[in-house]
Enzyme design. Structure first.
Site, short mmCIF file in Angstrom:
data_model
loop_
_atom_site.label_atom_id
_atom_site.label_comp_id
_atom_site.label_asym_id
_atom_site.label_seq_id
_atom_site.Cartn_x
_atom_site.Cartn_y
_atom_site.Cartn_z
N HIS A 209 -1.99 -11.33 2.64
CA HIS A 209 -2.75 -12.13 4.67
C HIS A 209 -1.77 -11.82 5.49
CE1 HIS A 209 -6.36 -13.93 1.89
NE2 HIS A 209 -5.52 -15.12 1.93
N CYS B 69 -4.16 -7.57 6.56
CA CYS B 69 -4.99 -8.35 8.10
C CYS B 69 -4.04 -7.41 8.48
CB CYS B 69 -5.97 -8.58 7.81
SG CYS B 69 -7.73 -9.02 7.28
#
Length: 441
Positions: free
Chosen positions: A250, A301
């Protein structure tokens, strides 16, 4: 060229680049019609001996079926018998058809200018280079004393705009560290990254096929990520030509001066900025990698924004892929660096030396989400792996990443959302990977 001969060249590419003396072969290859003079000039302009050898072998694969036997003959004539024996491998190869000598044509007597050596036969009016600007490539017109009886043009000059290539023939080529974060602490607020193991397995196999020593670490906390990066930077990279770091996790936005973005450990502690990650491998912290390419691939991301793209004309549209099961690697409910602690923002602004020989490839544009399918892995890694498989033996890294950008940009999540990868490129030369023979298609 026959496939079996092409495979022999690719199998022995490292030895050819290391040992081949191209300058001793040019006349022989030219006389046998393997290369034209323009091709020889292009190879000579590639740069160092290694660069010329690499270009020669690459161009040789594009020639006809007699090119390989002719190449062996040229090696023997030049006394490079060890390489000839290595390539032949005990195989009896047919000798190439002899190239017929061109017919001798005697020109008609004409009155030529005194400085005729500046000219070459061709189409168009009489031209010569401006003597006040000898390096000027655009010729200037000169009155032809014989009117239409003689058409001349300037002699072609070799190009000097070809970039050199990094040395990439060490065996093995270098280390490749893959950090694969899948299962996050429930208290972190970060979801399990289903499909990331698929990404990891693809990249592990791919970089082994590119002759890297692959190290895989799974489910690392923030401090463990820093520890692994530090440990890798402290290794002696002197025998190797390159270093690769791949992070699957992440991510979020982060304050930065050169490299945007940050990645999370499975504990959800303040994210480690990409700028800090690259800093472990700069010239000060990792002297044995000075002047060598350091590559970073980030599947995470860059923020929480979703790109809905823009409408294209019918003639420009191409089929897109993606399904309802696609997920993002963003922080739930967050789209900015507000979630980062003050201490991490300080780390993200650490001053770096000039970031030469570094390339950071991101799965998505800074500030935007990166999509991942549970069954097939992330868009970025799936296409990166495919592009490397299809092109790594002939195309340099930067051009391959542009292929990745184009293909990923055609995907759609939920039929609406788009993704645009990109890179921060501070490489100084072209980078061509090694491809082990058993992994070539």
């Amino acid at each position: 060229m026959e496939d079996r001969h092409r495979k022999i060249l690719r199998t022995n590419r490292s030895s050819l680049v290391k040992e081949l003396k191209p300058s001793e072969l040019y006349d022989g290859l030219l006389s046998r019609g393997v290369f034209t003079q323009d091709m020889i000039d292009e190879i000579q302009s590639a740069g160092t001996r290694r660069d010329q050898a690499r270009q020669l072998v690459r161009d040789l694969e594009t020639r006809g079926k007699c090119a390989f036997p002719a190449f062996l003959e040229c090696l023997r004539e030049a006394g490079q018998n060890q390489l000839a024996g290595l390539l032949q491998g005990g195989e009896t190869l047919p000798r190439p058809f002899p190239t017929p000598s061109p017919p001798v044509i005697l020109p008609l007597p004409v009155d030529l200018p005194k400085d005729v050596d500046k000219y070459d036969k061709g189409d168009g009016p009489l031209r010569q280079y401006d003597p006040q600007n000898p390096e000027k490539l655009n010729p200037i017109l000169v009155q032809n004393p014989n009117k239409d009886s003689l058409n001349l043009r300037p002699v072609a000059r070799p190009r000097h705009d070809s970039l050199q290539s990094y040395k990439m023939d060490a065996n093995p080529c270098g280390y490749c560290l893959i950090i694969n974060n899948v299962d996050f602490d429930p208290q972190s607020g970060l979801n399990t990254r289903k499909g990331s193991d698929i990404d990891c397995n693809k990249l592990e196999k791919r970089f082994k096929s590119l002759n890297f020593i692959v190290i895989v670490k799974k489910n690392l906390k923030q401090k463990q990520i820093r520890h692994e990066l530090s440990a890798l930077s402290k290794k002696d990279h002197s025998p190797y030509d390159c270093c690769v770091v791949i992070i699957l996790s992440h991510g979020t936005e982060a304050s930065n001066s050169r490299f945007p973005g940050a990645v999370y450990g499975v504990d959800g502690a303040p994210a480690v900025s990409v700028e800090v990650i690259t800093n472990y491998f700069n010239g000060q912290h990792c002297p044995s990698l000075q002047g060598k390419p350091k590559l970073f691939f980030i599947q995470a991301c860059g923020g929480g924004k979703s790109d809905m793209g823009f409408e294209m004309s019918p003639s420009e549209t191409r089929p897109s892929i993606g399904d309802l099961g696609d997920e993002t690697d963003a922080i739930p409910g967050s789209s900015s660096s507000d979630s980062l602690s003050t201490s991490d923002e300080t780390d993200a602004r650490v001053t770096l030396p000039t970031p030469s020989d570094i390339l950071v490839s991101y799965s998505t544009f800074p500030g935007y989400v990166s999509w991942r399918a549970k069954e097939t892995g992330s868009w970025y890694v799936e296409i990166l792996d495919r592009v490397l498989e299809e092109n790594a033996d002939t195309v340099d890294l930067v051009n391959m990443l542009m292929m990745v950008n184009d293909r990923v940009s055609q995907n759609s999540a939920l039929g609406v959302y788009k993704q645009m990868p990109g890179s921060f490129n501070f490489l100084r030369m072209l980078l061509y990977f090694q491809v082990l023979p058993q992994c070539q298609s």
